[in-house]
Design a protein around this motif. Structure first.
Motif: not given
Length: 362
Positions: A14-17, A40-43, A80-86, A349-350
């Motif tokens: 499950l790729d949460i974007g 896929s569905v829109p966030t 999964s997680v991502a971002g500048a804080s990872v 990613v998914a």
């Protein structure tokens, strides 16, 4: 015939974007993997900001829609997680047992984590030993709220979370590790996920993650530039962006004759500039360590990788061979449905998350 690896579990990736939520279910075959569900569905608007889930309830409803549309029993998911804080860092430490390293890892990680180490989840993997009696360790850390709110959204949807991965690790698993055509024994590879609001740049040095950095710019910046300049709706700007061929930026006088290309070029160049800074940082770290393993090529994935001519444009600007790739560029992946996903650039990613269900891919 699909291979059997112990008790079958209906776990999905499950790729949460920021732009969409993607679900992938797969099963192993003798030659690779068969994707049995791709949905896929829109966030929901404003439910994810700066990689943090800010509205778990709204997000859970979207996840429930995916689960219903999958029309199969699902026992749980990998997220999964991502971002500048990872933080993902390769560090060298004195040789010690895994048990001893686990006791001291938070102290070691505290040197690299910008936030409190006590407010972060910290994991590690021993990459190998060195000739001078030390060992290389890959440290991965993420703020607890970044992880916990994703888990909460899934649990509100009735979907237990089996594991939480780092996005670049999942993309690497699907695009590189599972591809027999890529030789990692000699190459130093940049893996770039060109997403909606951010771009992840990772460097894999001989099969081991050496660096991961998040650039707070993605395809949305290009869409908004077109939207503002031409006074378009978001949907019209997004559709217009997909029709552009970036090869026109490499031809004399083409940008001047093509106003949309002229509008997005500064934003593309800003992104390329930040990518170059990331690669230069890696090179400087290599020099300090007394080694020199320059990046030999780049693999580009994510929704932004679907833009026409994007790989050639980045290759020209970076002076580096760049390949735009997705999971279906790998002959070991097959899809059983009748939908067309092209290269599957936004499914890496998914797919990599779904692969965690199988011992030979985790």
């Amino acid at each position: 015939m699909p291979l059997k690896f112990g008790k079958k579990q209906n776990l999905v990736g499950l790729d949460i974007g920021h732009h969409s939520i993607k679900l992938v279910a797969m099963e192993p075959m003798t030659s690779g993997w068969r994707l049995t569900r791709v949905l896929s569905v829109p966030t929901p608007p404003d439910s994810v900001r700066d990689s943090i889930v800010t509205d778990p309830e709204a997000l859970s409803q979207a996840i429930q829609t995916l689960v219903r549309n999958a029309k199969m029993p699902i026992s749980g998911c990998h997220v999964s997680v991502a971002g500048a804080s990872v933080v993902v860092r390769s560090v060298r430490v004195p040789k010690m047992s895994e048990a001893m390293l686990r006791k001291s890892i938070k102290f070691e990680a505290g040197r690299y984590i910008p936030s409190s180490v006590e407010d972060s989840y910290v994991e590690f993997e021993i990459a190998g030993e060195t000739e001078d009696g030390q060992m290389d360790v890959i440290i991965a850390a993420a703020p607890r709220d970044l992880v916990d709110f994703r888990i909460k959204a899934c649990e509100l949807a009735g979907l237990p979370v089996e594991s939480v991965d780092i996005e670049p690790f999942a993309a690497y698993r699907a695009l590189v590790q599972a591809n027999y055509n890529i030789d990692l024994n000699k190459d130093t590879v940049a893996l770039v996920d060109f997403g909606h609001t951010s771009t992840n740049v990772s460097v894999i040095d001989k099969g081991s993650f050496a660096m991961t950095r998040t650039i707070n710019q993605g395809g949305l910046a290009l869409t908004e530039a077109l939207q503002k300049y031409f006074k378009l709706s978001y949907q019209d700007a997004e559709e217009g962006k997909t029709q552009l061929d970036l090869l026109g930026l490499l031809k004399d006088n083409q940008p001047a004759e093509n106003p949309p290309l002229r509008v997005i070029q500064p934003h593309l160049d800003d992104l390329v500039r930040e990518m170059r800074r990331s690669l230069n940082y890696f090179q400087s770290q290599q020099a300090e360590a007394g080694s020199s393993n320059p990046v030999t090529w780049m693999l580009l994935s994510g929704g932004g990788a679907k833009m026409q001519g994007i790989a050639d444009y980045m290759s020209n600007r970076l002076g580096l061979k760049v390949y735009a790739a997705g999971v279906f560029d790998n002959p070991r992946f097959a899809y059983v449905g009748d939908q067309f996903f092209g290269q599957g650039a936004d499914l890496s990613v998914a797919s990599g998350l779904a692969m965690r269900s199988y011992s030979h891919a985790a």
